[in-house]
Motif scaffolding. Structure first.
Motif, PDB file in Angstrom:
ATOM      1  N   VAL A 196      50.515  73.950  19.788  1.00 33.14           N
ATOM      2  CA  VAL A 196      51.641  73.655  19.159  1.00 33.14           C
ATOM      3  C   VAL A 196      52.038  73.323  20.910  1.00 33.14           C
ATOM      4  CG1 VAL A 196      52.636  75.499  17.687  1.00 33.14           C
ATOM      5  CG2 VAL A 196      52.000  76.495  20.256  1.00 33.14           C
ATOM      6  N   PRO A 197      52.982  72.430  20.940  1.00 32.50           N
ATOM      7  CA  PRO A 197      53.824  71.742  22.895  1.00 32.50           C
ATOM      8  C   PRO A 197      53.609  73.015  23.324  1.00 32.50           C
ATOM      9  CG  PRO A 197      54.625  70.967  20.338  1.00 32.50           C
ATOM     10  CD  PRO A 197      54.767  72.214  19.946  1.00 32.50           C
ATOM     11  N   PRO A 198      53.528  72.461  25.012  1.00 32.35           N
ATOM     12  CA  PRO A 198      53.356  73.622  25.927  1.00 32.35           C
ATOM     13  C   PRO A 198      55.214  74.367  25.545  1.00 32.35           C
ATOM     14  CG  PRO A 198      53.471  72.027  26.609  1.00 32.35           C
ATOM     15  CD  PRO A 198      52.822  70.899  25.034  1.00 32.35           C
ATOM     16  N   ASN A 199      55.948  73.883  25.216  1.00 32.97           N
ATOM     17  CA  ASN A 199      57.222  74.558  25.354  1.00 32.97           C
ATOM     18  C   ASN A 199      57.437  75.364  24.603  1.00 32.97           C
ATOM     19  OD1 ASN A 199      58.168  72.208  23.453  1.00 32.97           O
ATOM     20  ND2 ASN A 199      59.257  71.274  24.963  1.00 32.97           N
ATOM     21  N   SER A 200      57.096  75.131  23.333  1.00 28.55           N
ATOM     22  CA  SER A 200      57.075  75.758  21.951  1.00 28.55           C
ATOM     23  C   SER A 200      57.002  76.757  22.167  1.00 28.55           C
ATOM     24  CB  SER A 200      56.428  75.555  21.199  1.00 28.55           C
ATOM     25  OG  SER A 200      56.349  77.394  20.327  1.00 28.55           O
ATOM     26  N   PRO A 201      58.542  78.384  21.188  1.00 29.63           N
ATOM     27  CA  PRO A 201      58.028  79.491  21.604  1.00 29.63           C
ATOM     28  C   PRO A 201      56.834  80.199  21.140  1.00 29.63           C
ATOM     29  CG  PRO A 201      60.251  78.250  20.328  1.00 29.63           C
ATOM     30  CD  PRO A 201      59.375  77.813  20.348  1.00 29.63           C
TER      31      PRO A 201
ATOM     32  N   ARG B 287      45.577  74.292  31.950  1.00 37.16           N
ATOM     33  CA  ARG B 287      46.628  73.862  29.780  1.00 37.16           C
ATOM     34  C   ARG B 287      45.368  73.874  29.701  1.00 37.16           C
ATOM     35  NH1 ARG B 287      49.787  71.423  26.986  1.00 37.16           N
ATOM     36  NH2 ARG B 287      49.481  69.667  28.580  1.00 37.16           N
ATOM     37  N   MET B 288      45.532  74.551  27.893  1.00 36.51           N
ATOM     38  CA  MET B 288      45.073  74.361  26.982  1.00 36.51           C
ATOM     39  C   MET B 288      45.852  73.100  26.187  1.00 36.51           C
ATOM     40  SD  MET B 288      43.286  77.197  24.835  1.00 36.51           S
ATOM     41  CE  MET B 288      41.774  77.757  25.457  1.00 36.51           C
ATOM     42  N   GLN B 289      46.081  72.274  26.099  1.00 35.23           N
ATOM     43  CA  GLN B 289      46.493  70.981  25.143  1.00 35.23           C
ATOM     44  C   GLN B 289      46.790  71.610  23.602  1.00 35.23           C
ATOM     45  OE1 GLN B 289      46.070  66.760  27.467  1.00 35.23           O
ATOM     46  NE2 GLN B 289      44.018  68.105  27.426  1.00 35.23           N
ATOM     47  N   GLY B 290      47.289  72.689  23.812  1.00 37.19           N
ATOM     48  CA  GLY B 290      47.900  72.497  22.060  1.00 37.19           C
ATOM     49  C   GLY B 290      48.629  71.086  21.324  1.00 37.19           C
ATOM     50  N   GLU B 291      48.887  70.716  22.472  1.00 42.13           N
ATOM     51  CA  GLU B 291      49.944  69.734  21.190  1.00 42.13           C
ATOM     52  C   GLU B 291      49.310  68.605  20.876  1.00 42.13           C
ATOM     53  OE1 GLU B 291      49.825  69.900  24.700  1.00 42.13           O
ATOM     54  OE2 GLU B 291      49.831  68.230  25.480  1.00 42.13           O
TER      55      GLU B 291
ATOM     56  N   ASP C  82      38.069  69.534  22.637  1.00 43.69           N
ATOM     57  CA  ASP C  82      36.731  68.962  23.735  1.00 43.69           C
ATOM     58  C   ASP C  82      37.411  68.830  25.185  1.00 43.69           C
ATOM     59  OD1 ASP C  82      35.498  66.925  20.606  1.00 43.69           O
ATOM     60  OD2 ASP C  82      34.948  68.416  21.534  1.00 43.69           O
ATOM     61  N   ALA C  83      38.332  68.315  25.145  1.00 47.61           N
ATOM     62  CA  ALA C  83      38.864  68.351  26.343  1.00 47.61           C
ATOM     63  C   ALA C  83      39.338  69.517  27.166  1.00 47.61           C
ATOM     64  CB  ALA C  83      40.953  67.847  26.480  1.00 47.61           C
ATOM     65  N   TYR C  84      39.326  71.101  27.670  1.00 45.92           N
ATOM     66  CA  TYR C  84      39.668  72.060  27.790  1.00 45.92           C
ATOM     67  C   TYR C  84      37.729  72.060  28.118  1.00 45.92           C
ATOM     68  CZ  TYR C  84      41.068  75.967  29.447  1.00 45.92           C
ATOM     69  OH  TYR C  84      42.121  76.912  30.653  1.00 45.92           O
ATOM     70  N   GLU C  85      36.612  71.835  27.238  1.00 47.68           N
ATOM     71  CA  GLU C  85      35.751  71.872  27.153  1.00 47.68           C
ATOM     72  C   GLU C  85      35.730  71.128  28.506  1.00 47.68           C
ATOM     73  OE1 GLU C  85      32.751  73.338  23.932  1.00 47.68           O
ATOM     74  OE2 GLU C  85      31.144  72.561  26.032  1.00 47.68           O
TER      75      GLU C  85
END
Ligand code: 6PG
Length: 248
Positions: free
Chosen positions: A72-77, A101-105, A113-116
């Motif tokens: 989900v986006p970083p501003n999601s509840p 930050r993990m980019q949940g968006e 891949d980006a977080y790794e």
């Protein structure tokens, strides 16, 4: 691996004990290696712990990661990042470059891949990252991070970060993998409330195959940090118990 059960009489005592543990490990890691790498858990349990962490810690030498994230986006509840931002990041002097930050968006596979790549940049040349302290919660089904029972990421043996489809939720999640968790220097699993008593007894009663039972550190310390309500069914569990009695 050493395993201890730290049982606190109530949630306030648990929060104080957890905050002391984080402060203590941060001081030791920074003194020894110049930095402290802390992995945050998601869900609801750790929010009060994050809110209790003092702004006086040596935040410029602390790096914060996440054990998992919802897609989900970083501003999601629903975002684990947002929960940590509201409870901690918004009030401590943590440099932006220390917030990993993990980019949940993003598309889950792209985000994994980006977080790794991000974590590998923080642990250059390492076969596995050795996080100083990795916090986890545990669900009533025995999941930790976003490693849910019978999901593909639970069997991952080479990736550091995985995109995991969770049929039980019909959702994608991002998660550190078991080898990463098991290579941490220390893992603390936070478990509170009567609703976790049954799963806690099941998980601690034998060496089963639930995700939480597969947290078996290669060379580190595992602490189950729980309150008395979660510990009500543990009388027959044969593990060293540290009873934490006061908030101070
Ligand atoms: C998440 C978490 C998850 C959580 C457990 C316990 O993203 O939800 O990382 O693993 O720690 O589900 O959640 P509670 O603390 O809310 O019981």
């Amino acid at each position: 691996m050493t395993t201890t059960l730290a049982i606190c009489p109530d949630n306030d005592t648990l929060i104080a004990a957890g905050a002391r543990r984080i402060a203590d490990r941060a001081e030791k890691a920074i003194a020894a290696r110049g930095r402290f790498t802390l992995v945050l858990a998601g869900g609801g349990t750790p929010r009060a712990l994050y809110a209790a962490l003092p702004a006086s810690l040596d935040w410029p030498r602390i790096h914060v990661f996440w054990g998992d994230e919802r897609c989900v986006p970083p501003n999601s509840p629903d975002s684990n990042y947002r929960m940590a931002k509201d409870a901690l990041l918004s009030r401590v002097p943590l440099p932006a470059e220390n917030i990993h930050r993990m980019q949940g968006e993003l598309n889950p596979h792209v985000a994994a891949d980006a977080y790794e790549a991000e974590v590998r940049r923080c642990f250059p040349g390492a076969a596995w990252p050795r996080f100083d302290l990795l916090l986890l919660g545990m669900g009533k089904d025995g999941h930790v991070a976003s490693l849910f029972p019978d999901t593909a990421a639970l069997e991952e043996t080479t990736r550091w970060v995985a995109a995991n489809h969770v049929p039980q939720l019909d959702r994608w999640r991002l998660t550190l993998t078991l080898p990463v968790i098991n290579h941490a220097a220390e893992v603390a699993i936070l478990v509170t409330g009567p609703q976790k008593a049954a799963i806690l007894r099941e998980v601690l009663s034998d060496d089963g195959h639930l995700p939480a039972q597969r947290v078996r550190l290669v060379d580190g310390a595992l602490c189950w940090l729980m309150d008395a309500e979660a510990a009500t069914l543990l009388d027959s569990v044969m593990l060293p118990i540290e009873r934490i009695s006061d908030v101070t």
